[in-house]
Motif scaffolding. Structure first.
Motif: not given
Length: 270
Positions: A187-189, A221-223, A226-232
């Motif tokens: 759900l988090k994705f 590193a990928l995760l 991904l989180y930084e890119k989506n500001k999560k």
């Protein structure tokens, strides 16, 4: 459009899996996987009415107050909506097979392990015959007695829940809706799903040697990216848990493109 009749099962002391699903489909009228807004009001109103009719009268109070109290009790993630796993806590389902699923595949890691065992071709789907084996194993693990007709009913009920296009197979993210909300890392994705081209570019970036797989550190590193890119926001513990869950899809520590694509892409790989 025909007016929907009140679902007849709300007064029952116990529901079969099929009756539970009928109630779910009746109230989740837009099929988005939640009972919310007007659907939720209708559900609560009819549940109250059915409980009174069955002699299970709730305490006095106005509708808004009672509904607020009801949501505080059952809306575990406080999003103002009721999802399938939360509804399973409210309604007395026979040998509650949804709760049985949640108790014995209670974490996303266990879920991914079970998924990997049955999605043998790594397609991102479990076919109907594989689903039957999946549920059979689950019931054995839970020490729940069942016969062939009951197993068939459970299999068909799960299919009716999630097989939206009627092709007789289920996707990973659909099945994961049976997990407890706090455990459902998929759900988090939801707000971060990638298009195939975008996913391919990200995977290629981390798969430096072009081997077709990445390891646990590269996934970490990928995760984070991904989180930084989506500001999560994500704390270290969450990141560790998500990484472990996803690595349960890996083959001896090698996470291949197809496995990660199942989790991060809008559509499973063809």
């Amino acid at each position: 459009m025909a007016v929907k009749q009140q679902t007849p099962y709300l007064h029952l002391a116990e529901l079969t899996a099929s009756q539970f699903l009928d109630i779910w489909k009746h109230y989740d009228s837009d099929g988005n996987g939640y009972i919310e807004g007007k659907e939720l009001e209708n559900f609560f109103q009819e549940l109250e009415s059915a409980r009174k009719g069955a002699g299970v009268d709730s305490k006095n109070g106005n509708f808004a107050e009672k509904m607020k109290e009801f949501m505080q009790k059952y809306d575990k993630n406080a999003d103002g909506k009721i999802e399938m796993a939360e509804l399973a806590q409210i309604l007395p389902t026979e040998e509650n097979f949804l709760l049985c699923f949640r108790q014995h595949v209670g974490s996303s890691s266990e879920f991914m392990e079970a998924w990997r065992k049955y999605d043998t071709d790594r397609s991102g789907y479990i076919e109907a015959n594989e689903l039957k084996g999946f549920l059979s194993d689950l019931l054995k693990k839970a020490n729940k007695p069942y016969d062939e007709p009951k197993l068939q009913e459970y299999t068909q009920t799960i299919l009716r829940m999630f097989d939206m296009n009627g092709d007789g197979k289920l996707g990973l993210s659909e099945m994961s809706r049976l997990l407890p909300v706090q455990e459902n890392f998929l759900l988090k994705f939801q707000g971060m799903k990638l298009a195939t081209e975008e996913f391919n570019a990200i995977f290629a970036f981390y798969d430096k040697d072009g081997s077709g797989f990445i390891d646990e550190n590269e996934l970490d590193a990928l995760l984070k990216d991904l989180y930084e890119k989506n500001k999560k926001e994500m704390n270290i513990q969450q990141l560790t848990n998500y990484r472990k869950s996803i690595m349960n899809l890996s083959d001896g520590g090698k996470l291949y493109r197809k496995e990660l694509e199942i989790v991060l892409c809008n559509e499973p790989p063809m």
